[in-house]
Motif scaffolding. Structure first.
Motif, PDB file in Angstrom:
ATOM      1  N   GLY A 293       0.835  -1.204   0.000  1.00  0.00           N
ATOM      2  CA  GLY A 293       0.000   0.000   0.000  1.00  0.00           C
ATOM      3  C   GLY A 293       0.857   1.236   0.000  1.00  0.00           C
ATOM      4  O   GLY A 293       0.644   2.167  -0.773  1.00  0.00           O
TER       5      GLY A 293
ATOM      6  N   LEU B   9       2.548   1.794  -3.334  1.00  0.00           N
ATOM      7  CA  LEU B   9       1.611   2.266  -4.347  1.00  0.00           C
ATOM      8  C   LEU B   9       1.324   3.744  -4.148  1.00  0.00           C
ATOM      9  O   LEU B   9       1.254   4.524  -5.099  1.00  0.00           O
ATOM     10  CB  LEU B   9       0.312   1.462  -4.246  1.00  0.00           C
ATOM     11  N   LEU B  10       1.180   4.136  -2.870  1.00  0.00           N
ATOM     12  CA  LEU B  10       0.919   5.534  -2.553  1.00  0.00           C
ATOM     13  C   LEU B  10       2.068   6.400  -3.069  1.00  0.00           C
ATOM     14  O   LEU B  10       1.874   7.426  -3.705  1.00  0.00           O
ATOM     15  CB  LEU B  10       0.766   5.694  -1.043  1.00  0.00           C
TER      16      LEU B  10
ATOM     17  N   ALA C  27       1.948   6.721  -6.715  1.00  0.00           N
ATOM     18  CA  ALA C  27       0.899   7.645  -7.144  1.00  0.00           C
ATOM     19  C   ALA C  27       1.348   9.087  -6.937  1.00  0.00           C
ATOM     20  O   ALA C  27       1.140   9.949  -7.782  1.00  0.00           O
ATOM     21  CB  ALA C  27      -0.375   7.374  -6.368  1.00  0.00           C
ATOM     22  N   LEU C  28       2.002   9.329  -5.792  1.00  0.00           N
ATOM     23  CA  LEU C  28       2.482  10.678  -5.511  1.00  0.00           C
ATOM     24  C   LEU C  28       3.473  11.121  -6.583  1.00  0.00           C
ATOM     25  O   LEU C  28       3.445  12.243  -7.070  1.00  0.00           O
ATOM     26  CB  LEU C  28       3.159  10.725  -4.138  1.00  0.00           C
TER      27      LEU C  28
ATOM     28  N   ALA D 136       1.701  11.829  -9.749  1.00  0.00           N
ATOM     29  CA  ALA D 136       1.013  13.111  -9.683  1.00  0.00           C
ATOM     30  C   ALA D 136       2.019  14.236  -9.891  1.00  0.00           C
ATOM     31  O   ALA D 136       1.780  15.186 -10.617  1.00  0.00           O
ATOM     32  CB  ALA D 136       0.308  13.262  -8.335  1.00  0.00           C
TER      33      ALA D 136
ATOM     34  N   GLY E 102       3.081  14.397 -13.561  1.00  0.00           N
ATOM     35  CA  GLY E 102       2.008  14.960 -14.382  1.00  0.00           C
ATOM     36  C   GLY E 102       1.983  16.459 -14.247  1.00  0.00           C
ATOM     37  O   GLY E 102       1.882  17.175 -15.230  1.00  0.00           O
TER      38      GLY E 102
ATOM     39  N   GLY F 287       2.570  19.385 -17.124  1.00  0.00           N
ATOM     40  CA  GLY F 287       1.582  20.403 -17.438  1.00  0.00           C
ATOM     41  C   GLY F 287       2.210  21.791 -17.414  1.00  0.00           C
ATOM     42  O   GLY F 287       1.822  22.665 -18.162  1.00  0.00           O
TER      43      GLY F 287
ATOM     44  N   ALA G  68       2.180  23.972 -11.392  1.00  0.00           N
ATOM     45  CA  ALA G  68       0.918  23.248 -11.618  1.00  0.00           C
ATOM     46  C   ALA G  68      -0.028  23.347 -10.432  1.00  0.00           C
ATOM     47  O   ALA G  68      -1.231  23.420 -10.600  1.00  0.00           O
ATOM     48  CB  ALA G  68       1.226  21.790 -11.921  1.00  0.00           C
TER      49      ALA G  68
ATOM     50  N   ASP H 185     -14.278  27.754  -4.317  1.00  0.00           N
ATOM     51  CA  ASP H 185     -15.191  26.703  -4.777  1.00  0.00           C
ATOM     52  C   ASP H 185     -16.334  27.354  -5.563  1.00  0.00           C
ATOM     53  O   ASP H 185     -17.138  28.095  -5.008  1.00  0.00           O
ATOM     54  CB  ASP H 185     -15.728  25.951  -3.550  1.00  0.00           C
TER      55      ASP H 185
ATOM     56  N   VAL I  66      -5.932   3.938   1.292  1.00  0.00           N
ATOM     57  CA  VAL I  66      -4.771   4.130   0.425  1.00  0.00           C
ATOM     58  C   VAL I  66      -5.177   4.090  -1.051  1.00  0.00           C
ATOM     59  O   VAL I  66      -4.777   4.953  -1.838  1.00  0.00           O
ATOM     60  CB  VAL I  66      -3.709   3.044   0.723  1.00  0.00           C
TER      61      VAL I  66
ATOM     62  N   LEU J 234      -7.065   7.203  -1.796  1.00  0.00           N
ATOM     63  CA  LEU J 234      -6.205   8.390  -1.681  1.00  0.00           C
ATOM     64  C   LEU J 234      -5.388   8.544  -2.964  1.00  0.00           C
ATOM     65  O   LEU J 234      -5.215   9.645  -3.494  1.00  0.00           O
ATOM     66  CB  LEU J 234      -5.282   8.261  -0.465  1.00  0.00           C
ATOM     67  N   CYS J 235      -4.877   7.421  -3.458  1.00  0.00           N
ATOM     68  CA  CYS J 235      -4.153   7.462  -4.730  1.00  0.00           C
ATOM     69  C   CYS J 235      -5.087   7.941  -5.830  1.00  0.00           C
ATOM     70  O   CYS J 235      -4.690   8.724  -6.693  1.00  0.00           O
ATOM     71  CB  CYS J 235      -3.605   6.083  -5.080  1.00  0.00           C
TER      72      CYS J 235
ATOM     73  N   PHE K 295      -5.419  11.679  -5.984  1.00  0.00           N
ATOM     74  CA  PHE K 295      -4.353  12.354  -6.738  1.00  0.00           C
ATOM     75  C   PHE K 295      -4.466  12.066  -8.235  1.00  0.00           C
ATOM     76  O   PHE K 295      -4.392  12.959  -9.059  1.00  0.00           O
ATOM     77  CB  PHE K 295      -2.980  11.896  -6.244  1.00  0.00           C
ATOM     78  N   LEU K 296      -4.613  10.768  -8.533  1.00  0.00           N
ATOM     79  CA  LEU K 296      -4.582  10.335  -9.935  1.00  0.00           C
ATOM     80  C   LEU K 296      -5.644  11.029 -10.790  1.00  0.00           C
ATOM     81  O   LEU K 296      -5.337  11.606 -11.827  1.00  0.00           O
ATOM     82  CB  LEU K 296      -4.797   8.831 -10.009  1.00  0.00           C
TER      83      LEU K 296
ATOM     84  N   ARG L 159      -6.577  17.396 -14.971  1.00  0.00           N
ATOM     85  CA  ARG L 159      -5.815  18.614 -15.262  1.00  0.00           C
ATOM     86  C   ARG L 159      -5.003  18.444 -16.534  1.00  0.00           C
ATOM     87  O   ARG L 159      -4.865  19.369 -17.327  1.00  0.00           O
ATOM     88  CB  ARG L 159      -4.907  18.932 -14.073  1.00  0.00           C
ATOM     89  N   LEU L 160      -4.462  17.246 -16.708  1.00  0.00           N
ATOM     90  CA  LEU L 160      -3.681  16.984 -17.910  1.00  0.00           C
ATOM     91  C   LEU L 160      -4.587  17.071 -19.139  1.00  0.00           C
ATOM     92  O   LEU L 160      -4.248  17.712 -20.140  1.00  0.00           O
ATOM     93  CB  LEU L 160      -3.054  15.593 -17.808  1.00  0.00           C
TER      94      LEU L 160
ATOM     95  N   THR M 135      -8.372  22.436 -11.389  1.00  0.00           N
ATOM     96  CA  THR M 135      -7.689  22.401 -10.096  1.00  0.00           C
ATOM     97  C   THR M 135      -8.655  22.523  -8.924  1.00  0.00           C
ATOM     98  O   THR M 135      -8.319  22.133  -7.816  1.00  0.00           O
ATOM     99  CB  THR M 135      -6.662  23.543  -9.979  1.00  0.00           C
TER     100      THR M 135
ATOM    101  N   ASN N 263     -13.247  19.862  -5.360  1.00  0.00           N
ATOM    102  CA  ASN N 263     -12.293  19.832  -4.256  1.00  0.00           C
ATOM    103  C   ASN N 263     -13.008  19.663  -2.921  1.00  0.00           C
ATOM    104  O   ASN N 263     -13.931  20.407  -2.631  1.00  0.00           O
ATOM    105  CB  ASN N 263     -11.531  21.165  -4.240  1.00  0.00           C
TER     106      ASN N 263
END
Lengths: 342, 344
Positions: A4, A7-8, A11-12, A15, A18, A22, A90, A215, B121, B124-125, B128-129, B135-136, B259, B263
């Motif tokens: 886990g 993977l986190l 992903a970070l 991100a 990416g 951009g 970004a 928002d 987890v 949470l990923c 972000f993803l 955004r991309l 962005t 949110n």
């Protein structure tokens, strides 16, 4: 558990990648770093450089506003034969800006024009950069730092211009309400102050200011609730760019189009359409194209050791423009041309 | 049932306090007007759908943090594909978006059940993803439906009055029209979905298995419940509802900034479900409670605006009221349990 976490992390990292993709406009990073070596010597010896000038423009967050500024930097670069790196953090954070600035300095740019995200917390970073390269601020100022100059809108003046619009809309006076993302931002405060000064002595009163934390859904809800809470409301004013469309949507969903007036800032598509349709009275726009264009000119001058472009008070104000129904079409085609260029 | 009664009480106290305060201050009420009811129910509908979805996952003992980002991704993609430039038909795009949402949910569920990664987890990923992808895809520029698709936008922001209005005035005239104007389309959609979710959760064997699985996964598995596939289904349904809510939110907002759009909506969704009686330990939850929970949260936010309380105070009111509600619920529940034990 370990999987886990891995993977986190992945992903970070994804991100992060990416985001950087951009932000970076073009060009391979490794190539630029290889080329940094000879330029680095120039940075070490002083801020003035000979040969082709390489400058950088750092925005504060991703938005169309900066695409127009980019067209300005490109035009100036073409006229001057210099090279411009255009960078957009970004995530719109000070942290990312710092990373970008450090990278730019390492790659040997002679000057940077930056719109600091959080000026009061970035003084140290800005000063460190100013010690190595020519540093100017644009769009948002950091007056307490060692920046050589500021190029941007005087938001107080923008507020005054909006106040003039309000006087046209409400010659007999009336109740207005302001809508904005947050009143912490200096531009929001300056704009509000400008409006207040402009309507002083008239019968126009600001009955409330509602904030939405950026928002847009909340921004619309604020408008709808504001209309319910204050049936006597005459005009709604949006201080940040998205507040214009949000007000338009909120008023439309409340069935009050035509009953209340709208004045706003900046040039979102829906705002311009609203002016065309007669639902929005007018908007005050900045000229990001000029931010880009003039920043590159000034940085190029500074790179050649010419400081005559910096006024005594170290501030260059780009005037705002007032867009109403009579000039909105002209403005739209101008913007389209600029965006095509970038 | 007790929970739903308690929440109704909480809601009534809140409404009573707001109206009372208003009347004491100004002699009249703006809160208890048709226009405000229409606004309130619109947002209860939009956010309620997200909480209904979240409930499935929370009942299994999991959590879905990716809701806001998924809302953003689907809204952005729909706007981009249906834009005049791309010009895809909404008949194609909207089902495709829901299918994508279901796919995302399925992938969450598989990671949780097969790879045994914690839901926190995995999602949470996702948080972000999906925002990164949105955004991309949009290169960080604001997307929207412009002035097109007025019919579709009705589902996000219209009311029943719009259907009978024709070319009539924007505002309802007669009391009959006013009543119709108080029934927003997103609220109706949410009610419809709530009935479906309620029937599934409370009246079908599947639903009972889901609660059993949330309360004691081992036990449920040993009693023959196919826990893994049921769990995957819960994630699929959560993301699917999130997709439906997200598209409605996109139609309502019509100005989607990659962005910012969506949110923190996962937290609103979780707050609605938890206030409505879903335990994060899993195994409990009730549809009526969830709808009431969402209504309370929207009323709190609306109340701040109507009473002219500074916007900065909104989060304090929100956090404080939810905390008080949950605490009272826990204390009352404890007392009821000890009384029940005493009777035995």
């Amino acid at each position: 558990m370990r999987t886990g976490f891995a993977l986190l992390l992945a992903a970070l990292m994804l991100a992060g990648c990416g985001g950087e993709q951009g932000g970076a406009p073009a060009g391979g990073d490794s190539a630029a770093q290889d080329a940094a070596a000879p330029d680095a010597a120039a940075v070490g010896t002083g801020k003035a450089v000979d040969g082709p000038v390489k400058v950088a423009f750092v925005a504060n967050n991703p938005s169309e506003f900066w695409q127009i500024a980019k067209a300005g930097t490109a035009q100036a670069a073409e006229e001057l034969g210099c090279e411009v790196e255009f960078k957009i953090p970004a995530d719109g954070s000070a942290q990312t800006q710092q990373q970008i600035v450090e990278d730019l300095i390492a790659r040997g740019v002679s000057g940077i024009a930056i719109s600091p995200c959080a000026p009061e917390h970035q003084t140290e970073m800005l000063n460190r950069a100013a010690a190595q390269v020519n540093l100017i601020t644009q769009d948002s100022d950091a007056p307490q730092s060692d920046r050589a100059c500021y190029i941007g809108t005087n938001n107080y003046e923008a507020g005054t211009a909006a106040g003039e619009l309000l006087k046209e809309v409400l010659p007999e006076g009336g109740e207005i309400m302001l809508f904005v993302g947050s009143m912490d931002a200096q531009n929001a405060r300056d704009r509000k102050k400008g409006i207040e000064e402009a309507i002083e002595g008239t019968d126009i009163t600001i009955i409330d200011t509602r904030t939405d934390r950026g928002d847009r859904m909340q921004a619309i809800a604020n408008v709808q609730d504001g209309l319910v809470a204050n049936p006597g409301l005459d005009c709604l004013v949006g201080l940040w760019s998205y507040n214009g469309p949000a007000i338009l949507n909120g008023v439309r969903d409340s069935g009050k189009l035509g009953d209340v007036s709208i004045v706003c800032f900046d040039e979102e598509d829906e705002t311009l359409q609203g002016i065309k349709d007669g639902h929005i009275y007018g908007t005050i726009v900045q000229q990001p194209y000029e931010f880009g264009y003039q920043s590159v000119y000034l940085l190029t001058d500074l790179a050649k050791g010419d400081t005559s472009g910096v006024p005594e008070d170290q501030q260059i104000f780009i005037p705002v423009r007032t867009i109403k129904q009579h000039n909105v079409d002209e403005f739209i085609s101008e913007m389209e041309q600029l965006l095509d260029q970038s | 049932m007790r929970k739903a009664l308690g929440l109704s009480g909480f809601l009534l106290v809140l409404v009573g306090l707001t109206v009372g305060w208003e009347v004491a201050q100004t002699g009249s009420t703006r809160f208890a007007t048709a226009a405000n009811l229409r606004n309130l129910l619109t947002y209860v509908g939009l956010f309620g759908i997200l909480s209904l979805g979240q409930a499935f996952v929370i009942i299994t003992g999991g959590i879905d943090l990716s809701v806001g980002s998924l809302v953003c991704l689907l809204g952005i993609l729909a706007a981009m594909l249906m834009d005049a430039g791309a010009g895809w038909s909404p008949w194609l795009v909207l089902p495709a978006m829901l299918a994508l949402a279901a796919l995302v949910g399925g992938y969450h569920g598989l990671l949780v059940t097969k790879l045994r990664i914690q839901p926190f987890v995995v999602t949470l990923c996702g948080l972000f993803l999906y925002r990164g992808v949105a955004r991309l895809a949009a290169s960080d520029s604001t997307q929207g439906f412009g002035t097109a698709y007025d019919g579709l936008k009705w589902f996000g922001r219209g009311t029943l009055y719009d259907l009978v209005r024709g070319e009539g005035p924007m505002l309802p005239g007669t009391s009959w029209e006013t009543a119709l104007d108080c029934v927003p389309a997103p609220f109706l959609i949410m009610l419809f979905l709530a009935v479906l979710v309620g029937a599934y959760l409370h009246w079908s064997p599947h639903g009972r298995h889901l609660f059993a699985l949330g309360a004691n996964e081992e036990g449920a598995r040993f009693s023959g419940v196919r826990t893994d596939s049921l769990k995957v289904l819960a994630y699929v349904l959560c993301s699917l509802l999130c997709g439906a809510g997200g598209l409605l939110l996109a139609f309502k907002s019509n100005s989607l900034q990659p962005t910012m759009f969506g949110n923190l909506y996962e937290l609103y969704a979780i707050a609605g479900a938890v206030l409505g009686g879903c335990s994060l330990r899993g195994g409990s939850g009730n549809v009526v409670g969830i709808v009431l929970g969402v209504a309370i949260i929207r009323i709190l936010s609306n109340m701040v605006n109507i009473l002219g309380i500074p916007s900065q105070v909104e989060y304090i009111v929100l956090g404080g009221a939810i905390l008080v509600g949950v605490c009272i619920d826990e204390l009352v529940g404890r007392q009821a349990r000890s009384r029940a034990r005493a009777r035995v």
